[in-house]
Design an enzyme around this catalytic site. Structure first.
Site, PDB file in Angstrom:
ATOM      1  N   LYS A  94      37.388  48.034  35.237  1.00  0.00           N
ATOM      2  CA  LYS A  94      36.963  47.162  36.324  1.00  0.00           C
ATOM      3  C   LYS A  94      36.605  48.022  37.532  1.00  0.00           C
ATOM      4  O   LYS A  94      37.257  49.044  37.798  1.00  0.00           O
ATOM      5  CB  LYS A  94      38.105  46.202  36.673  1.00  0.00           C
ATOM      6  CG  LYS A  94      37.787  45.167  37.737  1.00  0.00           C
ATOM      7  CD  LYS A  94      39.008  44.259  37.926  1.00  0.00           C
ATOM      8  CE  LYS A  94      38.748  43.134  38.899  1.00  0.00           C
ATOM      9  NZ  LYS A  94      39.932  42.232  39.017  1.00  0.00           N
ATOM     10  N   SER A 126      38.906  37.641  38.437  1.00  0.00           N
ATOM     11  CA  SER A 126      37.814  38.437  38.944  1.00  0.00           C
ATOM     12  C   SER A 126      37.354  39.539  37.992  1.00  0.00           C
ATOM     13  O   SER A 126      36.313  40.161  38.212  1.00  0.00           O
ATOM     14  CB  SER A 126      38.208  39.071  40.288  1.00  0.00           C
ATOM     15  OG  SER A 126      39.328  39.937  40.130  1.00  0.00           O
ATOM     16  N   SER A 137      43.532  37.271  37.551  1.00  0.00           N
ATOM     17  CA  SER A 137      42.234  37.904  37.292  1.00  0.00           C
ATOM     18  C   SER A 137      42.117  38.656  35.980  1.00  0.00           C
ATOM     19  O   SER A 137      41.026  39.067  35.604  1.00  0.00           O
ATOM     20  CB  SER A 137      41.867  38.836  38.451  1.00  0.00           C
ATOM     21  OG  SER A 137      41.575  38.083  39.598  1.00  0.00           O
TER      22      SER A 137
END
Length: 453
Positions: free
Chosen positions: A77, A155, A179
Site C-alpha cells: 500500500k 482504504s 482498511s
C-alpha cells in the site's frame, strides 16, 4: 501462466526448483502491465524486483533459501516507505517529494525473508475513507464485479484488488477503521488486522496513531500466518491449527446487524450453522460497549478525525488543500471542532470500554459477525452524490471500526455471496495481543466458514 496465486502454492514451485523467482517476477510484472485496470498500482519497482528476484534465485539454486517466502512477490500500500521510491499516500500533494531513504521496518522484515517487492498499490487519499475511491489515481474496479464498476473497498483498495485479481499473492495494507478487512470482504479474499503494535510502524505514513495497525491481504489464512510471522521478525510461523470442536464463538446482538442486507445476514448465518455442525460452540449476547462507541463519537467527535486533523492541520490551512480530494478535506476538517477535553474524554472512555468488552467474554471466546453490513456498491452513484458517499462510508466503516476502537485483532474470511453475486465477509476477532489464538482458530475454521467443508 501461473493460475494458483497463493503463497503456499507458489512456495512449493519455487522451493522445489520448478519455478525460478526471476521467471515468477517477470510473469508477475507482465500480468500487472497487461491488466486492463491501470488504477490498481500507482508505481512499479521493476529494477528492485529484478534485483531481489535474482538474489533469491541464486540462494535457492545453491541450497541457501531464506525460507518459504523466499523469491515470492509482495505489493505494498502506498503508505510504506520503499527505499528510492516516493511514498505518496494516495495523494498528489506528496508526489513531488523526495524518495524514501530507507525501507519501512516491515518492508525490510519481509525483505529479510526473501520476498520481492513489486510496487505500490493505490488507496484512498491519506487512507481516510473506507470506500477506496481516489480522484487522483483512479478507483480500482472490484475484480469480483460482473455487472458494473463496483468499489473495491478502502482504504487499502489497490492491495485488495491486486490480490483478488491474481496479480500478486500478497499485499500489505494498513487498518485504522477497517482498511484491511473492508476491501478483503468486498473482494472475497482474506484480510488480517493485527493488534496495534504487533508490527513496527517505522516508515509507515500514519492516519491516526492511536488506531493505526497493519495487516496482510491474501487468498488464505495460511498465507496470512506466513506473512504475519515474517512481518514481526520470525523465521517461521509458530501458530498451530486449532480444532473446531474447541472453538467458542459469541455473536454480538448490538449494532453489527443493524440495517444489514438480508443476503449478507443469510450468508453469515449459514456459516455459523456450518461451524455449529462441525462442533464449535456458539452463543449470542448484547455488547453495550459497541453502542457506547457511537454515542461517544456523537458527543465528542471521532478519535480518528481528531488525530487526522492534527496530522494534516497545516496542510489544510495552506494551498495543498486545493489539490486534495474535497471529501477527504471536508471529513478531516471536522477535527477542528474536537477540543482537547473531547479528545481526552475519548481516550479515557476507550480504555474503559476495552476492559469492559474483554470482561464480557468467557475464557477463550472469539467474536464473530459480518465484516460489513452490505456488499460492494456500484461506484457511479457514490461519485455523483456527496451525501450518499458519506452515508455509505459511515455504514461501511461501522462494524470494523468497533474493533479498532476496542483494540481487537480480527480476520475477515469469505463466507458466501450476497446481492449481485458479490462476496460477503465473516469476521473473527479476539482481544488485543491474542493474535496467535485468533489465527490458530481461523486456520481451523476457514474451510467451514467458506463452505468448503
Amino acid at each position: 501462466m501461473i493460475n494458483q496465486r497463493t503463497l503456499a502454492s507458489l512456495a512449493v514451485l519455487v522451493q522445489s526448483g520448478k519455478l525460478d523467482p526471476v521467471a515468477l517476477v517477470a510473469e508477475t510484472l507482465t500480468r500487472i502491465e497487461d491488466h486492463p485496470d491501470r488504477s490498481i498500482f500507482v508505481a512499479l519497482t521493476q529494477e528492485r524486483a529484478a534485483r531481489e528476484a535474482k538474489a533469491a534465485s541464486a540462494r535457492i539454486k545453491t541450497g541457501r533459501s531464506l525460507g518459504l517466502l523466499d523469491g515470492l512477490p509482495v505489493a505494498w500500500k502506498d503508505l510504506f516507505d520503499l527505499a528510492g521510491s516516493i511514498t505518496t499516500a494516495g495523494s498528489v500533494v506528496l508526489a513531488e517529494g523526495s524518495p524514501a531513504a530507507a525501507d519501512a521496518t516491515v518492508v525490510a522484515d519481509l525483505g529479510s525473508a526473501g520476498m520481492v517487492s513489486i510496487g505500490r498499490t493505490n488507496m484512498s487519499e491519506f487512507a481516510f475513507s473506507g470506500l477506496g475511491i481516489n480522484p487522483h489515481y483512479g478507483t480500482p474496479r472490484n475484480p469480483r464485479s460482473a455487472d458494473v464498476h463496483r468499489i473495491p473497498g478502502g482504504s487499502s483498495s489497490g492491495s485488495a484488488a491486486a490480490v483478488a485479481a491474481g496479480l500478486v499473492p500478497l499485499a500489505i495494507g494498513t487498518d485504522t477503521g477497517g482498511s484491511v478487512r473492508i476491501p478483503a470482504a468486498m473482494t472475497g479474499i482474506v484480510g488480517y488486522k493485527a493488534t496495534r503494535g504487533r508490527y513496527a510502524m517505522k516508515g509507515v505514513f500514519p492516519l491516526a496513531q492511536s488506531l493505526d495497525s497493519l495487516g496482510p491481504l491474501c487468498q488464505t489464512v495460511q498465507d496470512a500466518v506466513w506473512a504475519d510471522a515474517a512481518m514481526h521478525g520470525l523465521t517461521a510461523p509458530v501458530i498451530r491449527r486449532a480444532e473446531i470442536a474447541d472453538l467458542s464463538i459469541v455473536v454480538p446482538e448490538t449494532i453489527v446487524f443493524d440495517d444489514a442486507e438480508a443476503e449478507v445476514v443469510a450468508a453469515f448465518e449459514e456459516a455459523i450453522k456450518r461451524l455449529e455442525a462441525a462442533g464449535a460452540k456458539v452463543r449470542r449476547q448484547a455488547f453495550p460497549s459497541f453502542a457506547e462507541i457511537f454515542e461517544l463519537t456523537a458527543r465528542h467527535g471521532a478519535l480518528v478525525t481528531a488525530e487526522a486533523h492534527a496530522l494534516h492541520r497545516e496542510r489544510l490551512a495552506g494551498p495543498e488543500a486545493e489539490r486534495m480530494d474535497p471529501r477527504v478535506v471536508a471529513r478531516t476538517r471536522l477535527g477542528e471542532k474536537i477540543t482537547v477535553s473531547d479528545y481526552i474524554a475519548l481516550l479515557d472512555a476507550r480504555d474503559r470500554l476495552i476492559h469492559e468488552t474483554i470482561e464480557t467474554l468467557k475464557a477463550g471466546e472469539l467474536i464473530a459477525h459480518p465484516t460489513l453490513p452490505h456488499v460492494a456498491p456500484p461506484l457511479d452513484p457514490l461519485l455523483a452524490d456527496d451525501d450518499l458517499f458519506f452515508k455509505v462510508n459511515a455504514r461501511t466503516l461501522r462494524n470494523t471500526s468497533i474493533g479498532n476502537f476496542l483494540d481487537l485483532c480480527g480476520v475477515s474470511i469469505p463466507c458466501g455471496t450476497g446481492a449481485a453475486g458479490m462476496p460477503v465477509g465473516f469476521q473473527l476477532a479476539a482481544p488485543h495481543h491474542q493474535d496467535d489464538r485468533l489465527l490458530s482458530a481461523a486456520l481451523a475454521a476457514e474451510a467451514t466458514i467458506r463452505g468448503d467443508a
